[in-house]
Design an enzyme around this catalytic site. Structure first.
Site, short mmCIF file in Angstrom:
data_model
loop_
_atom_site.label_atom_id
_atom_site.label_comp_id
_atom_site.label_asym_id
_atom_site.label_seq_id
_atom_site.Cartn_x
_atom_site.Cartn_y
_atom_site.Cartn_z
N THR A 15 0.86 -1.08 0.03
CA THR A 15 -0.04 0.04 -0.05
C THR A 15 0.92 1.41 -0.09
O THR A 15 0.58 2.33 -0.57
CB THR A 15 -0.95 0.11 1.21
OG1 THR A 15 -1.86 -1.14 1.08
CG2 THR A 15 -1.74 1.29 1.39
N ASP A 95 0.34 -6.95 4.90
CA ASP A 95 -0.26 -8.10 5.01
C ASP A 95 0.46 -9.17 5.39
O ASP A 95 0.20 -10.17 6.30
CB ASP A 95 -1.27 -8.38 4.08
CG ASP A 95 -2.56 -7.66 3.85
OD1 ASP A 95 -2.67 -7.27 4.73
OD2 ASP A 95 -3.14 -7.55 2.64
C1 SIN Z 1 -0.83 -3.45 2.67
O1 SIN Z 1 0.01 -2.97 2.39
O2 SIN Z 1 -1.57 -2.67 3.70
C2 SIN Z 1 -1.89 -4.35 1.99
C3 SIN Z 1 -1.00 -5.01 1.00
C4 SIN Z 1 -0.03 -5.73 1.15
O3 SIN Z 1 0.22 -6.23 2.28
O4 SIN Z 1 0.73 -5.54 0.02
#
Ligand code: SIN
Length: 336
Positions: A15, A95
């Protein structure tokens, strides 16, 4: 300008490098912001450090696995051994940040501090947290207070020992905490308030050979239980290519009697079983879990199912037997 610490940024996606269509959406596309753009978005970063950026991957962390973990770990070893670099910051998806940080703690022997950071909101969101997290990660490893060669996670003003980080919330900005210890530092404005606690796990770097020799990680499955499941989850599990199994049981490692009986049979057929819990702050000890402890049924201590599975993979990769694996896990239930 005074001589600034030289920090290498390794960007992997997530993200923090996502770009949404509007400022109120959390949906986004990966890879729209590369490592150099990330650095450029953070006001004041070049006052605290000389940051060089490098893109390793541009994916969501749900798509990262052993291949990318090895590449990341090898690059960290290389960079932290260089006289040209004072520390490394890794930007990552949230994640699977837990697995990445624990993996790096177990396989790396970095010579300089390493901080992983991430974001809960894409760069385009009204409340984007990525720039502040990146600033704080660079700050944390640039000050003399955290110069140990350890793996940290810096999120939302907290400096957390990498192996202890757990993700507790799906969308909140404050989604990470340290467990079972606590943060080893807090960042207020441009100040790091460090409490000097150790950042490394009790077995940090013990699996360096896995990295050095590029050993293959064997398959380990996790079975998660639900109330009323009986022994169904085990009966429907096809463990033919699995050398290890982690049970995400109830509470402190309980499970239905019929499942515990089946588990004992599986463990006797050469599959090492670790009992953890589906709760976020796990404690499973030999006298709290349902099946009795044996060399092949091991309590996870403070490790949640995903960290237990990772440690079990590494232990099996180097050929440890059941009783050695039990000793390994006991590091995570005492003297922390
Ligand atoms: C995030 O980064 O918050 C969710 C997606 C990921 O883990 O790449």
């Amino acid at each position: 300008m005074a001589i600034r610490p030289r920090i290498q940024l390794l960007s992997t996606g997530g993200t923090i490098s996502g770009f949404g269509r509007t400022a109120t959406e959390t949906a986004y596309e990966y890879g729209q912001i590369d490592a150099c753009d990330l650095v450029a978005t953070v006001d004041g970063l070049n006052h605290i450090a000389d940051v060089q950026a490098e893109t390793l991957f541009e994916v969501g962390s749900e798509n990262l696995g052993p291949v990318q973990w090895f590449k990341l770990a090898n690059r960290i070893e290389e960079l932290t051994a260089s006289d040209e670099v004072d520390g490394v910051v890794v930007t990552h998806g949230t994640d699977t940040l837990e697995e990445a940080a624990f993996f790096l703690d177990l396989v790396c022997r970095p010579k300089k501090p390493v901080a992983l950071t991430a974001a809960m909101r894409p760069a385009t969101a009204l409340s984007a947290d990525g720039p502040a997290n990146l600033y704080q990660a660079v700050l944390a490893i640039s000050t003399l207070k955290l110069q140990g060669p350890e793996i940290f996670v810096v999120m939302n003003g907290q400096v957390i020992p990498g192996w202890q980080v757990i993700k507790t919330d799906s969308v909140a900005l404050s989604s990470f905490c340290a467990y079972p210890g606590g943060a080893v530092g807090q960042i207020v404005n441009s100040n790091l308030l460090a409490n000097g606690g150790p950042g490394s796990s009790p077995i940090a770097g013990q699996f360096h050979d896995v990295l050095r020799k590029g050993l293959e990680l064997p398959n380990v499955d996790i079975i998660s239980l639900r109330g009323g499941c009986g022994n169904r989850p085990i009966l429907s599990w096809d463990g033919t290519d699995c050398k290890g199994l982690v049970i995400a049981g109830f509470g402190a490692g309980t499970m239905p009697d019929s499942l515990a009986t089946k588990l004992a049979e599986i463990s006797q057929s050469g599959c090492v079983v670790v009992v953890s819990s589906r709760l976020s702050r796990v404690i499973v000890l030999s006298d709290t879990m349902s099946p009795g402890e044996s060399d092949e049924i091991i309590p996870s201590g403070f490790l949640n199912p995903q960290k237990s599975a990772l440690l079990l993979c590494l232990a099996l990769a180097v050929g440890l037997n059941g009783s050695d694996i039990a000793k390994l896990f006991s590091n995570f239930s005492s003297n922390l």
